[in-house]
Scaffold this active site. Structure first.
Site, PDB file in Angstrom:
ATOM      1  N   GLU A 111      28.954  40.108  40.249  1.00 41.87           N
ATOM      2  CA  GLU A 111      29.726  41.548  40.517  1.00 41.87           C
ATOM      3  C   GLU A 111      28.860  42.612  39.075  1.00 41.87           C
ATOM      4  O   GLU A 111      29.042  42.073  38.011  1.00 41.87           O
ATOM      5  CB  GLU A 111      31.431  40.781  39.817  1.00 41.87           C
TER       6      GLU A 111
ATOM      7  N   ASN B 176      38.388  41.570  49.350  1.00 37.46           N
ATOM      8  CA  ASN B 176      38.090  40.902  48.505  1.00 37.46           C
ATOM      9  C   ASN B 176      39.334  39.904  47.814  1.00 37.46           C
ATOM     10  O   ASN B 176      39.604  39.076  48.557  1.00 37.46           O
ATOM     11  CB  ASN B 176      37.834  41.390  46.669  1.00 37.46           C
ATOM     12  N   GLU B 177      40.286  40.063  47.182  1.00 36.42           N
ATOM     13  CA  GLU B 177      41.186  38.888  46.718  1.00 36.42           C
ATOM     14  C   GLU B 177      42.342  40.014  47.075  1.00 36.42           C
ATOM     15  O   GLU B 177      43.204  39.954  46.425  1.00 36.42           O
ATOM     16  CB  GLU B 177      40.852  39.040  45.475  1.00 36.42           C
TER      17      GLU B 177
HETATM   18  O1  AHR Z   1      35.596  37.081  38.160  1.00 36.02           O
HETATM   19  C1  AHR Z   1      36.423  38.309  37.510  1.00 36.02           C
HETATM   20  C2  AHR Z   1      37.176  39.021  38.545  1.00 36.02           C
HETATM   21  O2  AHR Z   1      38.249  37.732  38.984  1.00 36.02           O
HETATM   22  C3  AHR Z   1      36.508  39.135  39.868  1.00 36.02           C
HETATM   23  O3  AHR Z   1      36.940  40.793  39.791  1.00 36.02           O
HETATM   24  C4  AHR Z   1      38.316  39.138  41.005  1.00 36.02           C
HETATM   25  O4  AHR Z   1      37.741  39.467  42.474  1.00 36.02           O
HETATM   26  C5  AHR Z   1      38.993  38.173  40.152  1.00 36.02           C
HETATM   27  O5  AHR Z   1      40.514  38.370  40.311  1.00 36.02           O
END
Ligand code: AHR
Length: 670
Positions: free
Chosen positions: A59, A387-388
């Protein structure tokens, strides 16, 4: 190198000594009581271990791309930051006089990178211009060469050209060059500067020579030493660290960065390919996410874009795993949603990405890929949808994506979210829904305390063997608390992760992929800690966590071997954790054992069912008596594996585990 300690089986020793040395027997019995018994069922290989079991999560956080893997030395090279002179300072050596303007052609028509710089020199002096500070300084190494390049044109008067100076932090000139022959048309000029010294805090001055007015844009200082010596290539020391891990996949571009704090700030892959001039700058969400770690100069130039990403995956032998926005902004921020009836645009982005990666050169996207230098497909086999994310609004959106994508690309696996935590309502809701929807892989995240990792080594032992597989997509032990700036990449965290990962290893039929997160941190520009690899402007090192990941990855094996600890399949009894696999290619049994105790432990290892056991094995031991131990730029391998020969007396032997250690044994068998 010291050989790890093995001894013949205690039973064998006892038998030999039983009649003559009563004292020894007593001691041996005491030892036997203390030892763990590890039985590896060599003749009962189980499921195949996927090549993707251990991979990487990238990232652009902590200056992981600009200022990190993407080694451009000039910050704000195109004057596109909202403060167009951020990173630059006007200078007028030798009493020169002039003015600096920012012009914006975007005010007339919409163009990416619409700003450029105008220098109007009235009194040339020793040159009038600007100095760039780089990313917390500019890293240059003695005798290394750097390509200086600039787009420039003469506007009026007779500016002779440019003087370019590379100076160390104290102003000593380390290298210089001149650019001449400016024309009224924009032209790209390049020149090489060799540095006579090493400094992580150097700076670059660009000065106009002579009187008159000139325009400048895309001012770059780029190292010649890049991975595979590519132009616009990546930082070679960092890629080397990645490649040495033999990663099974490379997840990209994140992380929350996929989602954006607002939808308009989401990551859009199409804006990251093609000419550098066409890649529009975006504010990095980590610029403003953490009040306690603000990074006002953090933007995404996309110098490292999706083409570079596919190329990097191929270079390091990793399957690409792009994660795409699913029509939702980060739910920790605005949580903006794309109306369901307008999701087409997002789905089209996913389709186009698959086409860009895989389509033949006879198609539009294939042609574009070929034009960038890669006619052969990248063979993309999986993508992540969101993503999350969490909640019913995610499920609704995922369903629409899945319907379209599964029909068009039945062989492309889709990764779905299990939310931000390893358990709880959101997690349970998503697992149940995704199971119903027959999702391929579910992405679980755990940023938890070291103890959680040790306590959860058996997490997957009882997961259902049917239905979606698990992608342990983001995890790292947090020594203080989630996202705390005081978290450390210390040995306790790494050792606890090793204990936990034995559980992934044993359950590779369910857990098909895993990755530590985040990957990179710039020592002076990070927002999040811990990270697997740290770097400054010139050097880098792997943390103890890196070496844990690496040991698992390079010693993956091809089939799971059932393993019993003290006669039970329960992993993580007391302070011992173990897993085993067979490497069918090399003909070796691989045994991994973690001892979290602060004392040595003898384990009796029984290679059950092995017809022949080779005498000469190998052991890799990662250990430290100090749970707080960390690696650093000056001591990058303080906690690093030590390899040694392992002499195996028979199919049953005793091995002494060092205190607080992670050991990998490779034993030839038939
Ligand atoms: O790894 C850091 C962050 O943690 C990521 O961007 C996210 O997906 C998670 O909350």
């Amino acid at each position: 190198m010291k050989a790890p300690r093995t001894t013949p089986s205690l039973f064998a020793r006892l038998l030999a000594l039983v009649c003559s040395l009563g004292l020894v027997i007593v001691q041996a019995q005491v030892a036997l009581a203390q030892a763990g018994n590890i039985t590896v069922q060599v003749d009962k290989p189980g499921a195949s271990i996927p090549k993707t079991l251990y991979g990487l999560f990238f990232e652009d956080i902590n200056f992981g791309a600009d200022g990190g893997l993407y080694p451009e030395r000039v910050k704000n090279r195109s004057f596109e930051f909202p403060d167009p002179l951020m990173g630059w300072k006007q200078i007028n050596p030798g009493d020169s006089k002039g003015a600096v303007y920012i012009l914006d052609q975007g005010s007339v028509k919409e163009v990416p990178n619409s700003h450029y710089l105008r220098l109007k020199v009235e009194t040339p002096g020793a040159g009038f211009g600007l100095v760039n500070e780089g990313f917390r300084g500019i890293g240059v190494a003695k005798d290394d060469e750097y390509t200086f390049s600039v787009r420039a044109r003469r506007v009026d008067g007779a500016p002779a050209g440019l003087i370019v100076l590379l100076e160390d932090a104290n102003g000593h000139v380390l290298g210089q060059t001149k650019i001449s022959g400016l024309t009224p048309e924009w032209k790209k000029f390049t020149s090489t500067i060799r540095s006579t010294g090493t400094d992580t805090k150097a700076r670059l001055s660009v000065l106009a020579e002579g009187r008159g007015t000139l325009d400048l844009d895309l001012i770059s200082l780029y190292p010649k030493d890049t991975w595979q010596n590519r132009e616009n290539g990546l930082r070679s020391d960092l890629v080397k660290l990645l490649k040495e891990m033999k990663p099974g996949f490379l997840r990209f571009p994140g992380g929350c960065i996929v989602e954006g704090s607002h939808l308009e700030r989401r990551y859009q892959w199409k804006t990251t390919i093609g000419d550098l001039d066409d890649r529009s700058l975006l504010i990095n969400r980590w610029n403003y996410e953490f009040r306690h770690r603000p990074a006002p100069d953090y933007y995404q130039s996309f110098g490292l874009g999706f083409y570079g990403y596919f190329q990097l995956s191929e270079d390091i032998g990793a399957e690409p795993l792009p994660i795409l926005n699913c029509g939702m902004a980060c739910q920790f921020n605005t949580g903006e949603l794309v109306p369901l009836e307008q999701l087409d645009h997002y789905i089209q982005d996913a389709i186009d990405l698959i086409e860009f990666a895989n389509a033949p050169v006879t198609t539009d996207w294939g042609r574009r890929r070929a034009a960038m230098g890669h006619p052969a497909p990248f063979n993309l086999k999986m993508i992540g949808i969101g993503n999350e994310q969490w909640g019913p609004q995610y499920v609704e959106r995922y369903e629409i994506f899945a319907r379209v994508l599964k029909q068009k690309y039945p062989n492309v696996a889709l990764i779905t979210s299990a939310g931000p935590a390893p358990d709880g309502d959101r997690f349970d809701f998503l697992w149940a829904k995704m199971r119903e929807l027959k999702a391929d892989l579910i992405d679980e995240h755990y940023y938890m305390a070291p103890k959680w990792f040790r306590d959860n080594a058996g997490r997957y032992d009882n997961y259902p063997r049917t239905g979606p597989k698990v992608f342990a997509g983001e995890y790292a032990a947090q020594s203080v608390g989630i996202a705390s700036p005081d978290n450390r990449n210390n040995w306790e965290c790494a050792l606890s992760e090793a204990a936990f990962i034995t559980g992934l290893d044993r359950n590779a039929d369910v857990v098909q992929m895993s990755s530590y997160a985040p990957l990179f941190g710039h020592l002076e520009a990070w927002q999040w800690t811990p990270n697997m690899i740290w770097f400054d402007n010139l050097r880098s090192y792997g943390t103890p966590n890196y070496y844990v990941q690496k040991l698992f990855s390079v010693n993956r094996g091809t089939r799971i071997l059932p393993v019993l600890l003290n006669g039970s399949a329960t992993n993580g009894q007391g302070e011992l954790f173990t897993s085993a696999s067979l490497d069918e290619e090399s003909g070796e049994v691989i045994i991994k054992v973690v001892n979290t105790a602060s004392s040595t432990k003898e384990v009796r290892i029984n290679l059950a069912g092995a017809k022949t056991v080779g005498k000469n094995g190998k052991a890799f031991v990662l250990e430290s008596s100090d749970l707080k131990a960390e690696n650093s730029l000056d001591n990058p391998t303080k906690v690093a594996p030590v390899e040694g020969p392992l002499v195996i007396p028979s199919g049953e032997f005793v091995f002494t585990l060092a205190p607080q250690s992670f050991t990998v044994m490779r034993i030839p068998v038939k």
